[in-house]
Design an enzyme around this catalytic site. Structure first.
Site, short mmCIF file in Angstrom:
data_model
loop_
_atom_site.label_atom_id
_atom_site.label_comp_id
_atom_site.label_asym_id
_atom_site.label_seq_id
_atom_site.Cartn_x
_atom_site.Cartn_y
_atom_site.Cartn_z
N THR A 1 -10.51 -0.67 -0.09
CA THR A 1 -9.24 -1.74 -0.19
C THR A 1 -9.56 -2.50 0.27
O THR A 1 -10.58 -3.22 -0.13
CB THR A 1 -7.66 -0.81 0.94
OG1 THR A 1 -8.22 -1.74 2.14
CG2 THR A 1 -7.44 0.21 0.57
N ASP B 1 -15.35 4.75 3.43
CA ASP B 1 -14.43 4.18 3.47
C ASP B 1 -14.47 3.00 4.30
O ASP B 1 -14.26 2.94 4.54
CB ASP B 1 -13.14 5.38 4.02
CG ASP B 1 -11.85 4.96 3.64
OD1 ASP B 1 -12.00 3.53 3.20
OD2 ASP B 1 -10.53 5.49 3.91
N ARG C 1 -3.38 -5.96 -2.52
CA ARG C 1 -3.24 -4.42 -2.58
C ARG C 1 -3.19 -4.17 -3.66
O ARG C 1 -3.32 -3.88 -4.96
CB ARG C 1 -1.52 -4.08 -2.35
CG ARG C 1 -0.86 -4.68 -0.98
CD ARG C 1 -1.00 -4.49 0.03
NE ARG C 1 -1.55 -2.74 0.24
CZ ARG C 1 0.06 -1.75 1.30
NH1 ARG C 1 0.87 -2.49 1.38
NH2 ARG C 1 -0.84 -0.91 1.01
N GLU D 1 -3.27 2.57 -20.63
CA GLU D 1 -4.06 3.97 -19.71
C GLU D 1 -5.70 4.02 -20.60
O GLU D 1 -5.87 3.89 -21.32
CB GLU D 1 -3.17 4.82 -20.78
CG GLU D 1 -2.36 4.86 -19.42
CD GLU D 1 -1.18 6.39 -20.26
OE1 GLU D 1 -1.20 5.77 -21.07
OE2 GLU D 1 -0.68 6.85 -19.31
N LYS E 1 -7.29 -6.18 3.16
CA LYS E 1 -7.89 -6.19 4.35
C LYS E 1 -8.38 -7.24 4.72
O LYS E 1 -8.42 -8.51 4.52
CB LYS E 1 -7.79 -5.15 5.48
CG LYS E 1 -6.95 -3.78 5.00
CD LYS E 1 -7.38 -2.16 5.40
CE LYS E 1 -6.25 -1.45 5.41
NZ LYS E 1 -6.28 -0.56 3.96
N TYR F 1 0.26 -2.69 -21.54
CA TYR F 1 0.15 -0.76 -20.82
C TYR F 1 -1.26 -0.71 -21.03
O TYR F 1 -1.98 -1.01 -22.63
CB TYR F 1 1.00 0.53 -21.42
CG TYR F 1 1.43 0.80 -20.28
CD1 TYR F 1 1.25 2.29 -19.65
CD2 TYR F 1 2.88 1.23 -20.17
CE1 TYR F 1 1.88 2.80 -18.08
CE2 TYR F 1 3.90 2.24 -19.44
CZ TYR F 1 2.92 2.64 -19.11
OH TYR F 1 3.68 3.58 -17.94
N1 DSN Z 1 -1.96 1.02 6.64
C1 DSN Z 1 -3.77 0.99 6.72
C2 DSN Z 1 -3.83 0.61 7.88
O1 DSN Z 1 -2.95 0.19 8.65
O2 DSN Z 1 -4.84 0.94 8.52
C3 DSN Z 1 -4.52 2.10 5.98
O3 DSN Z 1 -3.88 3.08 5.31
#
Ligand code: DSN
Length: 398
Positions: A229, A203, A238, A48, A232, A46
């Site tokens: 994120t 974003d 993730r 925090e 991707k 943990y």
């Molecule tokens: N779920 C993602 C996507 O497939 O683009 C975005 O949150």
């Protein structure tokens, strides 16, 4: 693993991932090192708070991991630590975006984001998301004829609506974004209160790996805040990160407070370690080549599908992503049918709405295709010509 039920299911999923052609634009395959960090004892801890300011003891190594992750994040995107800060604690993209609004947009303030059916994300202010319930979305879309961003139209909406934040960067928009134009739009908004300014948030979740690999323009010269994120095109676990400009507005401090204690509790340190590993992997010449190959592959796939008679939204792609109109005003097949029949034949895609959608989100007019995952597996242009032909054959014989 002693739990044979879960072990069998993990093994089955591993086999499924190997067996299929994965064209989900938001997925990728991480390295063994990323998996090792994710599956480590760091999950027991943990932590925090932030480095040097935690609420629990035993943080000697955790602080070093989080600091290293931040250092690598800034380095990868060429950012000076005096001018930019980064928060690596968001658990994923949606909480990252929510944290930005919580920090910067007043209650019932306005978020100007692209509509969902034009390629925006739920967290860009859509009414079914918390971001559309606590704040008001000022939607914008793509031009009806070009199916690309119309900067003049966005400027008109922005000047009339005076949003608190404008979001650029999308989930199903295949084209390069002109961040300079967005900056000009933001700067042209005149608020009644002269001290008030609209923030520009990018974003870059979908194309972060392409920015890191210098295959697409970077938003950092123009944005106040950049969220992303990691899983991707950036090929990490993730997770998500929030970059913010350091200046007198103290955006970075507000964002840190919004992430913790505003929205989250203890950060997932195993995840942060895995992000750090992925960021180092992305900071290499091999990754730059990979990023360029992703785009070459997407371009090939789009051109070949077009040649075979399919409608590609906006006429093509500049990124890893293609939006394909499979319905073609009733002459083709619906997005759901297309996705289902492709899956039966070993090709995984997602059904997707297209601009000015006439069908429902559960059975829309199109599918979204991406090339990052299969490029990780070594596929090149010639492979994507064959994939396009396979897609065409499957869809036409349905
Ligand atoms: N779920 C993602 C996507 O497939 O683009 C975005 O949150």
């Amino acid at each position: 693993m002693k739990d044979t039920q879960i072990k069998k299911l993990i093994e089955a999923e591993k086999k499924r991932q190997k067996r299929v052609i994965n064209l989900i634009a938001s997925e990728n395959y991480v390295s063994k090192d990323v998996l090792e960090a994710l599956g480590s004892e760091l999950t027991n801890k943990y932590a925090e708070g932030y480095s040097g300011k935690r609420y629990y003891g035993g943080q000697t190594f955790v602080d070093k991991i989080e600091d290293l992750c931040k250092e690598r994040a800034l380095k990868l995107f060429g950012l000076n630590s005096k001018k930019w800060a980064v928060n690596v604690q968001p658990l994923s993209g949606s909480p990252a975006n929510l944290a930005v609004y919580l920090a910067l947009v007043p209650k019932e303030g306005k978020i100007m984001g692209m509509s969902l059916d034009h390629g925006g994300h739920l967290t860009h202010g859509h009414k079914v998301s918390a971001t559309g319930k606590f704040w008001i979305q000022v939607p914008y879309g793509v031009n009806k004829n070009t199916e690309q961003i119309d900067y003049e139209e966005i400027k008109k909406i922005a000047i009339a609506e005076k949003p608190d934040i404008i979001v650029a960067g999308y989930t199903a928009y295949p084209r390069k974004v002109d961040f300079k134009k967005f900056r000009e739009i933001v700067d042209s908004i005149k608020h009644t209160d002269p001290n008030k300014k609209t923030y520009l948030m990018v974003d870059m979740s979908h194309f972060a790996g392409l920015v890191a690999g210098k295959a697409l323009p970077s938003p950092f010269d123009y944005a106040d805040v950049v969220t992303t994120t990691v899983h991707k095109t950036l090929r990490g676990p993730r997770s998500a990160m929030i970059f913010s400009k350091i200046d007198s507005r103290e955006i970075n401090k507000k964002i840190d407070k919004a992430v913790f204690p505003g929205l989250q509790g203890g950060p997932h340190i195993n995840q942060i370690a895995a992000v750090a590993v992925a960021l180092k992997e992305a900071d290499t010449a091999v990754f730059k080549k990979y990023a360029k190959q992703i785009i070459k592959n997407a371009d090939t796939l789009a051109k070949e599908l077009k040649k075979l008679g399919w409608k590609i939204i906006s006429g093509g792609t500049d990124t890893h992503l293609i939006l394909m109109d499979t319905w073609m005003e009733g002459k083709g097949i619906s997005g759901k049918e297309a996705s289902d029949v492709l899956e039966k034949n070993g090709i995984i895609v997602n059904k997707n709405t297209i601009p000015n959608e006439t069908r429902s989100p559960m059975d829309p007019s199109g599918i979204r295709l991406g090339t990052a995952a299969e490029t990780t597996r070594g596929k090149k242009e010639k492979d994507f010509v064959l994939i396009a032909r396979k897609i065409d054959k499957i869809l036409r014989s349905h």
